[in-house]
Design a protein around this motif. Structure first.
Motif, PDB file in Angstrom:
ATOM      1  N   VAL A  47      35.272  41.340  48.085  1.00 33.31           N
ATOM      2  CA  VAL A  47      36.738  41.356  48.117  1.00 33.31           C
ATOM      3  C   VAL A  47      37.240  42.566  48.900  1.00 33.31           C
ATOM      4  CG1 VAL A  47      38.804  41.634  46.677  1.00 33.31           C
ATOM      5  CG2 VAL A  47      37.034  39.999  46.014  1.00 33.31           C
ATOM      6  N   SER A  48      36.647  43.730  48.690  1.00 30.19           N
ATOM      7  CA  SER A  48      37.055  44.949  49.404  1.00 30.19           C
ATOM      8  C   SER A  48      36.819  44.823  50.902  1.00 30.19           C
ATOM      9  CB  SER A  48      36.292  46.163  48.875  1.00 30.19           C
ATOM     10  OG  SER A  48      36.666  46.423  47.553  1.00 30.19           O
ATOM     11  N   ARG A  49      35.661  44.281  51.272  1.00 31.94           N
ATOM     12  CA  ARG A  49      35.379  44.108  52.702  1.00 31.94           C
ATOM     13  C   ARG A  49      36.340  43.102  53.325  1.00 31.94           C
ATOM     14  NH1 ARG A  49      29.360  43.452  51.565  1.00 31.94           N
ATOM     15  NH2 ARG A  49      29.603  41.533  52.732  1.00 31.94           N
ATOM     16  N   ALA A  50      36.684  42.045  52.582  1.00 29.06           N
ATOM     17  CA  ALA A  50      37.655  41.058  53.081  1.00 29.06           C
ATOM     18  C   ALA A  50      39.027  41.700  53.238  1.00 29.06           C
ATOM     19  CB  ALA A  50      37.728  39.853  52.149  1.00 29.06           C
ATOM     20  N   ASN A  51      39.423  42.535  52.282  1.00 32.65           N
ATOM     21  CA  ASN A  51      40.700  43.252  52.392  1.00 32.65           C
ATOM     22  C   ASN A  51      40.732  44.124  53.632  1.00 32.65           C
ATOM     23  OD1 ASN A  51      41.770  42.154  50.055  1.00 32.65           O
ATOM     24  ND2 ASN A  51      41.200  43.880  48.764  1.00 32.65           N
ATOM     25  N   GLY A  52      39.610  44.760  53.945  1.00 35.63           N
ATOM     26  CA  GLY A  52      39.517  45.591  55.144  1.00 35.63           C
ATOM     27  C   GLY A  52      39.687  44.793  56.429  1.00 35.63           C
ATOM     28  N   LEU A  53      39.414  43.493  56.360  1.00 31.69           N
ATOM     29  CA  LEU A  53      39.581  42.617  57.518  1.00 31.69           C
ATOM     30  C   LEU A  53      40.920  41.884  57.493  1.00 31.69           C
ATOM     31  CD1 LEU A  53      35.965  41.158  57.667  1.00 31.69           C
ATOM     32  CD2 LEU A  53      36.971  42.822  59.236  1.00 31.69           C
ATOM     33  N   GLY A  54      41.766  42.224  56.518  1.00 33.21           N
ATOM     34  CA  GLY A  54      43.103  41.642  56.468  1.00 33.21           C
ATOM     35  C   GLY A  54      43.198  40.339  55.692  1.00 33.21           C
ATOM     36  N   SER A  55      42.239  40.060  54.831  1.00 32.66           N
ATOM     37  CA  SER A  55      42.270  38.824  54.052  1.00 32.66           C
ATOM     38  C   SER A  55      42.132  39.161  52.571  1.00 32.66           C
ATOM     39  CB  SER A  55      41.128  37.896  54.474  1.00 32.66           C
ATOM     40  OG  SER A  55      41.179  36.692  53.753  1.00 32.66           O
TER      41      SER A  55
END
Length: 181
Positions: free
Chosen positions: A142-150
């Protein structure tokens, strides 16, 4: 009477400055192009300047609006990007140059995001794994996805947790989840 006129001019001047600075331009970074586009486009539209980027055939070029749009774009760029577009003659040319430069980055981010979504779908809890370890793996995705704008919505995360946690842990998961909600 001249003192009164000076006060009126000062108030009018102040209002003009306040209007121009009512939107803070986001800074373009190597990793935020997609979100930057959304924000800067909204700012340009709100100021009636988007037509300088996507001109309508029926509208005559407006030098003042183009300079204002250019100033907004320059304000949103870090120094190294400003130097790369400094020779551009209009706001549209700056926009197109930035788009060309970042479209590859955007594609890479979308590919990374797709990989993360696949990783999320394939993630399962092992029999000897703790709930905390499994939720840490979920949170990392989830954190990595947030870093990609999702983002993953909460119901998707809860569903994932409930579907892949062994039955002996369901009560623990439910109690942990209810304290977060």
């Amino acid at each position: 009477m001249s003192d009164t006129n000076q006060n009126v001019d000062l108030v009018i001047h102040y209002k003009e400055v306040a209007t121009l600075s009512s939107f803070q331009c986001p800074i373009l970074k190597p990793t935020n192009y997609t979100v930057w586009v959304i924000r800067i486009k909204t700012i340009l539209e709100a100021n009636g300047l988007w037509e300088m980027i996507e001109p309508l055939e029926t509208i005559e070029p407006n030098v003042k609006k183009d300079k204002t749009a250019t100033a907004n774009l320059f304000q949103s760029l870090p120094e190294d990007f400003v130097l790369q577009v400094a020779k551009c003659k209009c706001a549209k040319e700056i926009w197109d140059t930035l788009k060309t430069r970042h479209v590859g980055v955007d594609r890479v981010q979308k590919a990374r995001l797709q990989t993360l979504k696949s990783e999320f779908e394939l993630l399962q809890m092992k029999e000897d794994e703790s709930i905390d370890s499994f939720t840490a793996k979920l949170n990392a995705i989830v954190s990595r996805a947030n870093g990609l704008g999702s983002t993953f919505d909460e119901s998707t995360l809860v569903r994932k947790l409930l579907n892949y946690v062994p039955e002996k842990f369901i009560q623990i998961v439910a109690s942990k989840n209810s304290t977060r909600i």
